[in-house]
Design an enzyme around this catalytic site. Structure first.
Site, PDB file in Angstrom:
ATOM      1  N   GLY A  45       3.872   6.777  -2.926  1.00  0.00           N
ATOM      2  CA  GLY A  45       2.532   6.776  -2.359  1.00  0.00           C
ATOM      3  C   GLY A  45       2.030   5.346  -2.414  1.00  0.00           C
ATOM      4  O   GLY A  45       2.706   4.463  -2.945  1.00  0.00           O
ATOM      5  N   ARG A  64      -0.155   0.232  -4.582  1.00  0.00           N
ATOM      6  CA  ARG A  64      -0.819  -1.069  -4.727  1.00  0.00           C
ATOM      7  C   ARG A  64      -1.384  -1.543  -3.398  1.00  0.00           C
ATOM      8  O   ARG A  64      -1.509  -2.743  -3.177  1.00  0.00           O
ATOM      9  CB  ARG A  64       0.131  -2.102  -5.313  1.00  0.00           C
ATOM     10  CG  ARG A  64       1.515  -2.130  -4.712  1.00  0.00           C
ATOM     11  CD  ARG A  64       1.696  -3.211  -3.729  1.00  0.00           C
ATOM     12  NE  ARG A  64       3.117  -3.367  -3.453  1.00  0.00           N
ATOM     13  CZ  ARG A  64       3.845  -4.372  -3.937  1.00  0.00           C
ATOM     14  NH1 ARG A  64       3.287  -5.301  -4.626  1.00  0.00           N
ATOM     15  NH2 ARG A  64       5.118  -4.451  -3.662  1.00  0.00           N
ATOM     16  N   ASP A 108       1.325  -2.339 -11.658  1.00  0.00           N
ATOM     17  CA  ASP A 108      -0.008  -2.910 -11.937  1.00  0.00           C
ATOM     18  C   ASP A 108      -0.922  -2.883 -10.715  1.00  0.00           C
ATOM     19  O   ASP A 108      -2.059  -3.345 -10.767  1.00  0.00           O
ATOM     20  CB  ASP A 108       0.131  -4.347 -12.461  1.00  0.00           C
ATOM     21  CG  ASP A 108       0.919  -5.231 -11.495  1.00  0.00           C
ATOM     22  OD1 ASP A 108       1.149  -4.815 -10.335  1.00  0.00           O
ATOM     23  OD2 ASP A 108       1.307  -6.344 -11.910  1.00  0.00           O
ATOM     24  N   GLY A 109      -0.407  -2.382  -9.588  1.00  0.00           N
ATOM     25  CA  GLY A 109      -1.250  -2.296  -8.392  1.00  0.00           C
ATOM     26  C   GLY A 109      -1.453  -3.627  -7.685  1.00  0.00           C
ATOM     27  O   GLY A 109      -2.192  -3.710  -6.706  1.00  0.00           O
ATOM     28  N   LYS A 111      -3.127  -4.894   0.816  1.00  0.00           N
ATOM     29  CA  LYS A 111      -2.002  -4.804  -0.117  1.00  0.00           C
ATOM     30  C   LYS A 111      -2.311  -5.626  -1.362  1.00  0.00           C
ATOM     31  O   LYS A 111      -2.722  -6.777  -1.250  1.00  0.00           O
ATOM     32  CB  LYS A 111      -0.743  -5.353   0.566  1.00  0.00           C
ATOM     33  CG  LYS A 111       0.548  -5.025  -0.140  1.00  0.00           C
ATOM     34  CD  LYS A 111       1.729  -5.284   0.793  1.00  0.00           C
ATOM     35  CE  LYS A 111       3.042  -4.883   0.158  1.00  0.00           C
ATOM     36  NZ  LYS A 111       4.160  -5.021   1.108  1.00  0.00           N
ATOM     37  N   ASP A 161       6.691  -3.045   6.100  1.00  0.00           N
ATOM     38  CA  ASP A 161       6.904  -3.286   4.666  1.00  0.00           C
ATOM     39  C   ASP A 161       7.945  -4.374   4.419  1.00  0.00           C
ATOM     40  O   ASP A 161       9.106  -4.108   4.167  1.00  0.00           O
ATOM     41  CB  ASP A 161       7.280  -1.982   3.940  1.00  0.00           C
ATOM     42  CG  ASP A 161       6.269  -1.686   2.839  1.00  0.00           C
ATOM     43  OD1 ASP A 161       5.395  -2.534   2.602  1.00  0.00           O
ATOM     44  OD2 ASP A 161       6.351  -0.621   2.216  1.00  0.00           O
ATOM     45  N   ASP A 181      10.476   5.452   2.989  1.00  0.00           N
ATOM     46  CA  ASP A 181       9.035   5.190   2.833  1.00  0.00           C
ATOM     47  C   ASP A 181       8.663   3.842   3.450  1.00  0.00           C
ATOM     48  O   ASP A 181       7.482   3.520   3.562  1.00  0.00           O
ATOM     49  CB  ASP A 181       8.622   5.238   1.355  1.00  0.00           C
ATOM     50  CG  ASP A 181       9.450   4.314   0.482  1.00  0.00           C
ATOM     51  OD1 ASP A 181      10.685   4.438   0.508  1.00  0.00           O
ATOM     52  OD2 ASP A 181       8.875   3.453  -0.200  1.00  0.00           O
ATOM     53  N   ASN A 182       9.649   3.067   3.842  1.00  0.00           N
ATOM     54  CA  ASN A 182       9.365   1.785   4.497  1.00  0.00           C
ATOM     55  C   ASN A 182       9.654   1.852   5.990  1.00  0.00           C
ATOM     56  O   ASN A 182       9.780   0.826   6.651  1.00  0.00           O
ATOM     57  CB  ASN A 182      10.196   0.666   3.871  1.00  0.00           C
ATOM     58  CG  ASN A 182       9.753   0.366   2.442  1.00  0.00           C
ATOM     59  OD1 ASN A 182       8.626   0.683   2.063  1.00  0.00           O
ATOM     60  ND2 ASN A 182      10.617  -0.239   1.658  1.00  0.00           N
TER      61      ASN A 182
HETATM   62  P1  AMP Z   1       7.795  -1.217  -2.081  1.00  0.00           P
HETATM   63  O1  AMP Z   1       9.037  -1.656  -2.786  1.00  0.00           O
HETATM   64  O2  AMP Z   1       6.734  -2.264  -2.019  1.00  0.00           O
HETATM   65  O3  AMP Z   1       8.070  -0.595  -0.761  1.00  0.00           O
HETATM   66  O4  AMP Z   1       7.172  -0.069  -3.011  1.00  0.00           O
HETATM   67  C1  AMP Z   1       7.821   1.143  -3.360  1.00  0.00           C
HETATM   68  C2  AMP Z   1       6.841   2.025  -4.106  1.00  0.00           C
HETATM   69  O5  AMP Z   1       6.422   1.424  -5.320  1.00  0.00           O
HETATM   70  C3  AMP Z   1       5.553   2.338  -3.336  1.00  0.00           C
HETATM   71  O6  AMP Z   1       5.127   3.625  -3.685  1.00  0.00           O
HETATM   72  C4  AMP Z   1       4.622   1.281  -3.864  1.00  0.00           C
HETATM   73  O7  AMP Z   1       3.275   1.634  -3.725  1.00  0.00           O
HETATM   74  C5  AMP Z   1       5.021   1.194  -5.317  1.00  0.00           C
HETATM   75  N1  AMP Z   1       4.755  -0.131  -5.912  1.00  0.00           N
HETATM   76  C6  AMP Z   1       5.428  -1.282  -5.665  1.00  0.00           C
HETATM   77  N2  AMP Z   1       4.924  -2.302  -6.396  1.00  0.00           N
HETATM   78  C7  AMP Z   1       3.902  -1.778  -7.107  1.00  0.00           C
HETATM   79  C8  AMP Z   1       2.981  -2.323  -8.057  1.00  0.00           C
HETATM   80  N3  AMP Z   1       3.016  -3.610  -8.415  1.00  0.00           N
HETATM   81  N4  AMP Z   1       2.073  -1.484  -8.578  1.00  0.00           N
HETATM   82  C9  AMP Z   1       2.038  -0.183  -8.242  1.00  0.00           C
HETATM   83  N5  AMP Z   1       2.869   0.390  -7.380  1.00  0.00           N
HETATM   84  C10 AMP Z   1       3.804  -0.393  -6.812  1.00  0.00           C
HETATM   85 MG    MG Z   2       7.097   0.189   0.623  1.00  0.00          MG
END
Ligand code: AMP
Ligand code: MG
Length: 486
Positions: free
Chosen positions: A90, A93, A125-126, A113, A262, A252-253
């Site tokens: 979901g 961040r 950490d969001g 983002k 993404d 998810d991407n």
């Molecule tokens: P991503 O690798 O950016 O496509 O992220 C994969 C999943 O991890 C998604 O659900 C993102 O929202 C979550 N996510 C990635 N980095 C963070 C972060 N620093 N804090 C919280 N959630 C994260």
């Molecule tokens: Mg992603």
């Protein structure tokens, strides 16, 4: 023109059932400042570019102030990551701030983002770091200007907030502008969690908003899926043609509208290495450059599974079988254009493949070699490009075939060169170029980001004062390892 106060928000996703998302307010930076602003994305929103100079701008896109009309929310989705299903995804961040309508009647999602924790943050950490915001900002704009459907980006806002990754880095936020933030993973979540009614609601919403041409009739879900398959196949073929490696092709991407989405540890090919893996966490090479086309189909298969309550099995299978033809067609046409060929002949495929093989064997640069081919005259046995090849004999043999092929269609050199230069970019976002902008930005100098943004607005044009940006990467800039952490 709109100001920040008068942006025309109309948040259709926020009006869908609450179960699809969580309402979350951004966790703003204490001291936000503008790092970079993209007037082209502002134009999509009818936003007056003068707004970027106001303190409100950095405050709004640094999460400190709420834009009037925005209704921030974190979307719930799931997805397959590196082949395994993860139910816990979901927006962890990033927040959908809302949708802005422009005077052309276009609807644009604004997604912030790095805006802080949400119910889907798990252990994260969001936050997003400056490095990854710069990479997404430049990468998405570069792809758009290469003619490939992509998300866009309005700005990067920086902060003095420390964020821990492999090292301590600076937090930043990126304002992403996109036609949609709905991913394959949205449908997968509703399917795998057993919520068929909600899945239908989402499908109806997506069709009405993004695929209105397929909205009539009993087979609308099938026609929607067929369109997603075609757009995805088109996008994958275009990635291959420009030498783009996404790096994290998790479901998810993958955007439901077929936009490149993404940007993480992506990379453009320097030397032509088909097995190129840009993401250094991808140990098995699942998302290697030459695996991308089949992963695109793999992802569509996962989406088909999620849509199996709406579309019958045989129709899904038949539709998936249409992927390859679209991919191969676009890729073959694209390679022919890169070679400057106008007519279609059976030997073209072999001619293209053999050129690629010469590049691979010689470790030659993908972008530069195709660009240089435009300067090869039909009667020149010793073009400058020849010097790049160690195996001159093989090059000469290939060149002879190429020149004969040009003759067959009575190709005119000058006119062909113009066409080829419109198919073969001169400037791409090489990893080392992005890294140079990042290194400078981390020291507080943001000018290189702007230089690259402007350069990549016109990737096919000769920009004589920018010649050095088309050079081969320096030794330190080859095979930079790009971390997945962002
Ligand atoms: P991503 O690798 O950016 O496509 O992220 C994969 C999943 O991890 C998604 O659900 C993102 O929202 C979550 N996510 C990635 N980095 C963070 C972060 N620093 N804090 C919280 N959630 C994260
Ligand atoms: Mg992603």
């Amino acid at each position: 023109m709109a100001t920040l106060r008068t942006l025309a928000f109309d948040n259709s996703f926020a009006r869908l059932p609450d179960a699809l998302f969580s309402r979350v307010s951004p966790e703003g930076f204490a001291h936000p400042h503008l790092v970079s602003f993209n007037p082209q994305a502002a134009a999509l929103l009818d936003l007056d570019p003068a707004e970027a100079a106001t303190p409100e701008f950095a405050a709004c896109f640094g999460g400190q102030k709420i834009l009037p009309g925005s209704e921030a929310l974190a979307m719930k989705y799931t997805g397959h990551q590196f082949g395994g299903y993860n139910p816990d995804l979901g927006d962890g961040r990033g927040l959908l701030l809302g949708e802005v309508l422009n005077t052309k009647g276009e609807r644009w999602d604004l997604h912030l983002k790095g805006a802080g924790k949400t119910p889907y943050s798990r252990f994260g950490d969001g936050r997003a770091v400056l490095r990854s915001c710069i990479r997404e900002y430049l990468g998405s704009e570069a792809m758009h200007h290469l003619g490939i459907a992509s998300t866009r980006a309005l700005c990067i806002v920086g902060s003095d907030e420390a964020v821990q990754r492999e090292t301590r880095e600076r937090g930043a936020m990126l304002l992403r502008v996109a036609d949609s933030h709905i991913r394959f993973g949205h449908f997968q979540w509703l399917y795998h969690s057993g919520q068929p009614e909600l899945l239908k609601t989402l499908a109806d919403y997506v069709i009405a908003r993004h695929f209105p041409e397929t909205s009539g009739g009993a087979d609308k879900y099938l026609r929607f899926f067929r369109e997603v398959v075609q757009r995805t196949a088109l996008m994958l073929a275009q990635w291959q043609l420009v030498g783009f490696a996404h790096g994290v092709m998790n479901t998810d991407n993958f955007s439901i509208t077929g936009h490149t989405f993404d940007y993480g540890p992506y990379g453009f090919l320097d030397a032509y290495e088909p097995g190129f893996v840009c993401n250094h966490s991808d140990h098995s090479g699942r998302y290697a450059w030459n695996q991308q086309a089949s992963i695109g189909l793999w992802n569509l298969n996962a989406l088909a599974h999620a849509l199996s309550g709406l579309i019958d099995h045989e129709a899904l299978v038949a539709t998936l079988q249409g992927y390859e033809a679209v991919f191969v067609g676009v890729y073959a046409d694209g390679l022919r254009a890169k070679l400057g060929l106008q007519e279609e002949r059976p030997e073209d495929r072999g001619l293209a493949i053999d050129f690629l093989e010469l590049l691979m064997k010689g470790g030659l640069d993908y972008t530069r070699s195709f660009r240089a081919l435009a300067t090869v005259r039909s009667d020149d046995r010793l073009p400058a490009l020849r010097d790049d090849f160690l195996d001159r004999e093989s090059f000469d043999a290939w060149l002879q075939r190429y020149q004969q092929r040009l003759l067959l269609e009575n190709s005119q050199d000058a006119e062909r060169a113009i066409r080829m230069n419109a198919a073969n970019p001169k400037y791409i976002l090489r990893n080392y170029l992005a890294q140079t902008a990042i290194d400078k930005a981390e020291k507080g100098d943001y000018r290189e980001i702007e230089t690259l943004r402007r350069l990549l607005e016109k990737p096919f044009d000769e920009q004589p004062e920018m010649e050095s940006y088309a050079a081969l990467p320096p030794d330190w800039g080859r095979h930079l390892e790009i971390s997945c952490s962002s």
